[in-house]
Design a protein around this motif. Structure first.
Motif, mmCIF file in Angstrom:
data_model
loop_
_atom_site.group_PDB
_atom_site.id
_atom_site.type_symbol
_atom_site.label_atom_id
_atom_site.label_comp_id
_atom_site.label_asym_id
_atom_site.label_seq_id
_atom_site.Cartn_x
_atom_site.Cartn_y
_atom_site.Cartn_z
ATOM 1 N N SER A 105 97.457 38.977 20.048
ATOM 2 C CA SER A 105 96.549 38.467 19.026
ATOM 3 C C SER A 105 96.827 36.877 18.616
ATOM 4 O O SER A 105 97.784 36.412 19.004
ATOM 5 C CB SER A 105 96.651 39.243 17.606
ATOM 6 N N ILE A 106 95.784 36.424 18.098
ATOM 7 C CA ILE A 106 95.889 34.793 17.585
ATOM 8 C C ILE A 106 95.604 35.126 16.116
ATOM 9 O O ILE A 106 94.830 35.598 15.673
ATOM 10 C CB ILE A 106 94.705 34.168 18.232
ATOM 11 N N ILE A 107 96.716 34.376 15.482
ATOM 12 C CA ILE A 107 96.534 34.597 13.926
ATOM 13 C C ILE A 107 96.518 33.350 13.461
ATOM 14 O O ILE A 107 96.597 31.902 13.940
ATOM 15 C CB ILE A 107 98.027 35.272 13.300
ATOM 16 N N LYS A 108 95.785 33.250 12.298
ATOM 17 C CA LYS A 108 95.201 32.204 11.449
ATOM 18 C C LYS A 108 96.006 32.034 10.204
ATOM 19 O O LYS A 108 95.948 33.017 9.323
ATOM 20 C CB LYS A 108 93.803 32.054 11.156
ATOM 21 N N ILE A 109 96.651 30.848 9.821
ATOM 22 C CA ILE A 109 97.316 30.612 8.756
ATOM 23 C C ILE A 109 97.054 29.635 7.787
ATOM 24 O O ILE A 109 96.579 28.503 8.267
ATOM 25 C CB ILE A 109 99.066 30.341 8.994
ATOM 26 N N ASP A 110 96.794 30.070 6.464
ATOM 27 C CA ASP A 110 96.467 28.945 5.588
ATOM 28 C C ASP A 110 97.625 28.460 5.147
ATOM 29 O O ASP A 110 98.641 28.690 4.629
ATOM 30 C CB ASP A 110 95.775 29.496 4.349
ATOM 31 N N ASP A 118 93.737 35.856 8.800
ATOM 32 C CA ASP A 118 92.938 36.114 9.936
ATOM 33 C C ASP A 118 93.533 36.386 11.195
ATOM 34 O O ASP A 118 94.720 35.853 11.379
ATOM 35 C CB ASP A 118 91.469 35.322 10.327
ATOM 36 N N ARG A 119 92.999 37.193 11.903
ATOM 37 C CA ARG A 119 93.530 37.691 13.161
ATOM 38 C C ARG A 119 92.518 38.091 14.136
ATOM 39 O O ARG A 119 91.719 38.718 13.726
ATOM 40 C CB ARG A 119 94.544 38.904 12.952
ATOM 41 N N LEU A 120 92.898 37.678 15.261
ATOM 42 C CA LEU A 120 91.619 38.029 16.413
ATOM 43 C C LEU A 120 92.670 38.860 17.611
ATOM 44 O O LEU A 120 93.610 38.241 17.839
ATOM 45 C CB LEU A 120 91.248 36.698 16.810
ATOM 46 N N GLU A 121 92.052 39.916 17.682
ATOM 47 C CA GLU A 121 92.784 40.642 19.128
ATOM 48 C C GLU A 121 92.055 40.028 20.411
ATOM 49 O O GLU A 121 90.828 39.940 20.660
ATOM 50 C CB GLU A 121 92.285 41.952 18.940
ATOM 51 N N VAL A 122 93.017 39.712 21.467
ATOM 52 C CA VAL A 122 92.553 39.347 22.663
ATOM 53 C C VAL A 122 93.449 40.213 23.576
ATOM 54 O O VAL A 122 93.656 41.360 23.289
ATOM 55 C CB VAL A 122 93.026 37.818 22.902
ATOM 56 N N GLY A 123 93.720 39.724 25.086
ATOM 57 C CA GLY A 123 94.385 40.445 25.761
ATOM 58 C C GLY A 123 95.762 40.641 25.758
ATOM 59 O O GLY A 123 96.197 40.060 24.706
ATOM 60 N N VAL A 124 96.336 41.428 26.246
ATOM 61 C CA VAL A 124 97.685 41.557 26.031
ATOM 62 C C VAL A 124 98.642 40.182 26.570
ATOM 63 O O VAL A 124 98.405 39.747 27.509
ATOM 64 C CB VAL A 124 98.361 42.881 27.074
ATOM 65 N N GLN A 125 99.327 39.902 25.857
ATOM 66 C CA GLN A 125 100.208 38.677 25.689
ATOM 67 C C GLN A 125 99.728 37.545 26.008
ATOM 68 O O GLN A 125 99.690 36.868 27.050
ATOM 69 C CB GLN A 125 101.495 39.025 26.778
#
Length: 272
Positions: A105-110, A118-125
């Motif tokens: 995943s990619i995470i979004k930090i305020d 927020d969090r976005l799921e992508v492929g493995v690693q």
């Protein structure tokens, strides 16, 4: 190493420390300790920086002026023993981080609240990440490995709208490929990566390139960088991970300009 405030900040993973050095003398001027397994440092301001970790579900918040850990950002739904946060880019008040080892995943930090929003799921690693001139996030996933308890997926390149956290485009590699070391040129309109060979792609492209930008010829390309000043591409050859590595410098047209030896296993570059 990251350069900020006239100092070099060297993140030493296995020693659990971040060193601050004088860029003229290369002597230590301070250190941040008490870290789990630090990976990268990103400066939010003169008074606050984030340090990502391996084998931890927290991103450490540090005060670079006092060289102290001041708090943590806990990543939701991430186990401590397999936690992994890696590279960071910033857009406005938000910092984005790719979660790499055993993650997807990619995470979004305020940065005002120091919370994951927020969090976005992508492929493995997702192995590395950059942000182009249109503030779009690019990440490349290595897909993990066969037999991994955390699964395996087809390696892929993603383009993500940072504001909406929506995947705009995904390009799949072949099974068995190992794309890594995603980098941008100074204009932030071309991306480069290693997948045995070195590849280059315009950010406006609609498909992956058919031919490599630089073919591997008995080399073991391990890392790369692009000069923000003139566009020259520096490629590290680890050879056998035991002898001195070699750095090759190429023009933007892929013409070899020179080469020189460095230490064993050259794995990263930093521009002052």
């Amino acid at each position: 190493m990251t350069v900020y405030g006239g100092r070099g900040w060297i993140v030493v993973n296995n020693s659990h420390v971040v060193f601050a050095i004088d860029l003229t003398t290369f002597k230590e001027v301070g250190r941040i300790t008490g870290l789990t397994s630090p990976r990268y440092i990103h400066f939010v301001s003169d008074d606050k920086a984030y340090v990502t970790q391996l084998w931890d579900n927290r991103i450490f918040i540090v005060d670079p002026k006092r060289y102290e850990v001041t708090g943590y950002i806990t990543v939701p739904d991430m186990a401590m023993e397999s936690g992994s946060t890696e590279q960071m880019v910033q857009y406005g008040k938000y910092v984005y981080c790719n979660c790499w080892s055993y993650q997807n995943s990619i995470i979004k930090i305020d940065t005002e609240t120091d919370r994951v929003v927020d969090r976005l799921e992508v492929g493995v690693q997702p192995e590395s990440m950059v942000m182009d001139k249109f503030n779009r996030i690019w990440t490349v996933t290595d897909g993990g490995y066969e037999g991994s308890p955390y699964g395996q997926s087809t390696p892929a390149l993603y383009r993500i709208d940072a504001e909406s956290m929506i995947i705009e485009q995904r390009w799949d590699f072949r099974k068995g490929d190992e794309p890594r070391s995603l980098r941008l040129n100074g204009a932030r309109d071309k991306i480069y990566w290693i997948n045995d060979d070195v590849w280059c792609m315009d950010i406006a492209a609609t498909r992956l390139p058919v031919r490599p930008w630089l073919e591997s010829r008995g080399t073991r390309y391990y890392a790369l960088t692009v000069s923000p000043a003139d566009g020259d591409v520096y490629v590290a050859d680890a050879i056998d991970y035991q002898q001195q590595g070699v750095i090759y410098r190429y023009s933007p047209e892929a013409r070899l300009k020179d080469e020189f030896y460095v230490g064993v296993t050259p794995g990263a570059f930093c521009w002052k």
